[in-house]
Design an enzyme around this catalytic site. Structure first.
Site, PDB file in Angstrom:
ATOM      1  N   LEU A  17       2.590 -67.615  33.580  1.00  0.00           N
ATOM      2  CA  LEU A  17       3.883 -67.993  33.764  1.00  0.00           C
ATOM      3  C   LEU A  17       3.994 -69.323  34.545  1.00  0.00           C
ATOM      4  CD1 LEU A  17       5.948 -64.731  35.274  1.00  0.00           C
ATOM      5  CD2 LEU A  17       5.922 -65.791  32.774  1.00  0.00           C
ATOM      6  N   ASP A  18       4.755 -70.305  34.029  1.00  0.00           N
ATOM      7  CA  ASP A  18       4.757 -71.530  34.682  1.00  0.00           C
ATOM      8  C   ASP A  18       4.900 -71.438  36.376  1.00  0.00           C
ATOM      9  OD1 ASP A  18       4.417 -72.955  32.185  1.00  0.00           O
ATOM     10  OD2 ASP A  18       6.656 -73.015  32.373  1.00  0.00           O
ATOM     11  N   ARG A  19       4.551 -72.434  37.001  1.00  0.00           N
ATOM     12  CA  ARG A  19       4.698 -72.242  38.545  1.00  0.00           C
ATOM     13  C   ARG A  19       5.974 -71.747  38.858  1.00  0.00           C
ATOM     14  NH1 ARG A  19       2.550 -74.824  43.342  1.00  0.00           N
ATOM     15  NH2 ARG A  19       0.561 -75.389  42.298  1.00  0.00           N
TER      16      ARG A  19
END
Length: 565
Positions: free
Chosen positions: A63-65
């Protein structure tokens, strides 16, 4: 102060489910799936593994940050293959929640079908289906909540493309709130949450389902929109926003040991951390809170106290306060008690001369001595670059202030340095800093003089330096008059370039908010032409990770390398 209490490996509350085969976690926003800096790992896998005592973890998702939500990991190699087969076969069901502005009311249920390809800048874009590199992306969308022109959408991704939901919703003219990459509305973070995960359990073979409700900031944005400075009037929202900033700085907060040990960095960087007109810096066990402007949000004493109380509650030994003037070019007495109290406003005092470490380099700061501490933290990466470039080189540090760049050069093995600044008192602090770092000798000269005059004399004497560091204030008064970076930087940079050796390097910086990155590059090329020197390269240098920005960065830096003739 207990650093590991402020930045723990992991929190039990983030573990949704655990058995002998799998562990499911609810990743908070701000924690990356993959570390950007391998030498300073801060990713969810590293942190979870440490929390579980170094146990095996099989990784299948990212997942993106700033995307929060559910991730599943295998805890045994025997369980890994079954999970891998499901993810590769796309039989894992993944559901997301996203907040957007502008989603049409007549479109409560729809399917987005697009072809996506990677753009030149690393983003994804919608392209015609037969375009080179195009891949099909299918996302089912249901509106599950509304308030005004804002909506919360449930997304079911039938394909798994990079940034799939983000680019498809942007193409549908409703980018996800907080998504600066794809033009989303203002929000405290990227309002995308992995809310549902369903798959066959690798041991029992039965389908299992896990759910995570929308984080509080998503429901809050749906009801109120972007709070702006009103976040300071809600203790719960303020604590939640500070906690998110703290997670984003975990890698720095835990950089206690080794050659890149660091305990001085930025914790909160204004609007980029959803806290407008507030910056907070860490210096070992102390915080320095900087309030920009004494009007607007900070004219209310209760609001100030609420922020200072929340900062002290994080667990640091003390909090110092700096109130910065509304206009950067307004000269003020930096030691006025109402602007910069000499004592902490919360907690206990730091030593008057506080030893900190930055990327392994020892430095000295003063937290209660006016508006400045003696160290500009946004130059951390640049000081590391100077240290790495300086072995056997001659280095001229102009506008040296307390000589942090000189200390970095000396630590990197520079054969000689000169530090030039109009303030003899600042250079005395620089001399003390060099001694503290164990850097001694007559080959490290200090010159209390106007930098413009020094450059003129150095050019007349035919001096040549391998590296020149040029980091002037945006506004200053010199012997020849008033310096304003916006109009005078070309001449200053040209004078610095004239004293560079063939193949020499100019590290040029400006914090003038009116100068863009593109314009700064042009300024430096113009300066080289004015100086009559050939440029081999002008390289833009990004700000450190703890200085995220909305729009143009505050500090612009570039490394100019001259040709060898």
């Amino acid at each position: 102060m207990d650093r590991r209490a402020i930045w723990p490996d992991f929190r039990d509350a983030w573990i949704v489910h655990a058995d002998d085969a799998i562990v499911v976690v609810d990743k908070p926003a701000g924690v990356p799936s993959q570390a950007a800096d391998p030498e300073r790992p801060d990713d969810v896998v590293t942190r979870l593994r440490a929390h579980l005592g170094g146990a095996y973890l099989g990784v299948h998702q990212r997942l993106d940050r700033d995307t929060s939500g559910l991730l599943v990991f295998a805890r045994r190699k025997e369980a890994n293959a079954a999970l891998a087969e499901q993810f590769e076969g796309r039989s894992v069901q993944k559901t997301y929640l996203a907040c957007v502005a502008g989603w049409p009311r007549g479109r409560d249920r729809t399917v987005l079908r697009d072809a996506l390809a990677e753009g030149r800048d690393g983003t994804m874009r919608v392209v015609p289906p037969r375009s080179r590199g195009a891949k099909k992306a299918v996302t089912r969308v249901s509106a599950v909540g509304r308030s005004g022109d804002r909506a919360m959408l449930e997304l079911s991704l039938e394909t798994g493309r990079t940034h799939q939901a983000r680019v498809q919703l942007a193409h549908a003219k409703a980018p996800i709130a907080g998504d600066s990459l794809y033009g989303g509305a203002r929000a405290p973070r990227l309002l995308l949450h992995a809310s549902g995960l369903s798959f066959l359990h690798p041991t029992s073979g039965k389908r299992v389902r896990f759910a995570s409700p929308a984080p509080a900031e998503m429901a809050d944005w749906l009801e109120h929109g972007d709070r702006g400075v009103a976040v300071y009037d809600d203790e719960v929202a303020l604590a939640r926003t500070l906690d998110r900033a703290r997670e984003r700085r975990w890698g720095l907060g835990r950089a206690e040991k080794g050659p890149r040990a660091t305990n001085a960095f930025r914790l909160v960087n204004e609007e980029a951390d959803a806290l407008p007109r507030l910056a907070v810096d860490v210096y070992d066990a102390w915080l320095v809170a900087q309030l920009y402007g004494d009007d607007g949000p900070w004219s209310d004493p209760a609001r100030r106290d609420r922020v200072l109380d929340a900062l002290h509650a994080l667990g640091f030994d003390g909090v110092y306060l700096k109130v910065r003037p509304k206009q950067a070019n307004v000269l003020v007495d930096t030691r006025r008690e109402e602007l910069a109290p000499a004592s902490p406003v919360r907690g206990v005092a730091a030593p008057s001369e506080l030893a900190v470490v930055e990327e392994g380099t020892p430095l000295l700061v003063r937290l209660g001595d006016g508006l400045s501490t003696g160290l500009f933290l946004d130059q951390r990466n640049n000081r590391r670059r100077v240290r790495e470039m300086s072995s056997g080189k001659s280095v001229a540090n102009l506008f040296a202030y307390t000589c942090a760049f000189t200390i970095a050069a000396g630590a990197g093995g520079a054969r000689k340095t000169v530090s030039v600044d109009a303030s003899a008192a600042a250079l005395e602090r620089g001399q003390a800093g060099l001694a503290h770092a164990g850097i001694t000798g007559d080959h490290h000269a200090m010159v209390a003089d106007d930098c413009f005059s020094w450059l003129e004399r150095a050019a007349r004497r035919g001096e040549r330096w391998d590296i020149v560091v040029l980091d002037p204030p945006s506004y200053s008064t010199t012997k020849r008059g008033r310096f304003v970076a916006d109009s005078d930087y070309v001449d200053l940079a040209a004078a610095a370039i004239r004293v560079l050796s063939p193949g020499g390097r100019l590290l040029a910086c400006t914090n003038h908010r009116g100068i863009s990155v593109a314009r700064f590059r042009k300024v430096l090329f113009d300066a080289a032409r004015t100086a009559g020197r050939d440029v081999a390269q002008v390289k833009d240098l990004p700000a450190p990770s703890d200085f995220p920005h909305v729009g143009e960065p505050h500090t612009k830096s570039a490394l100019v390398t001259l040709g060898r003739v």
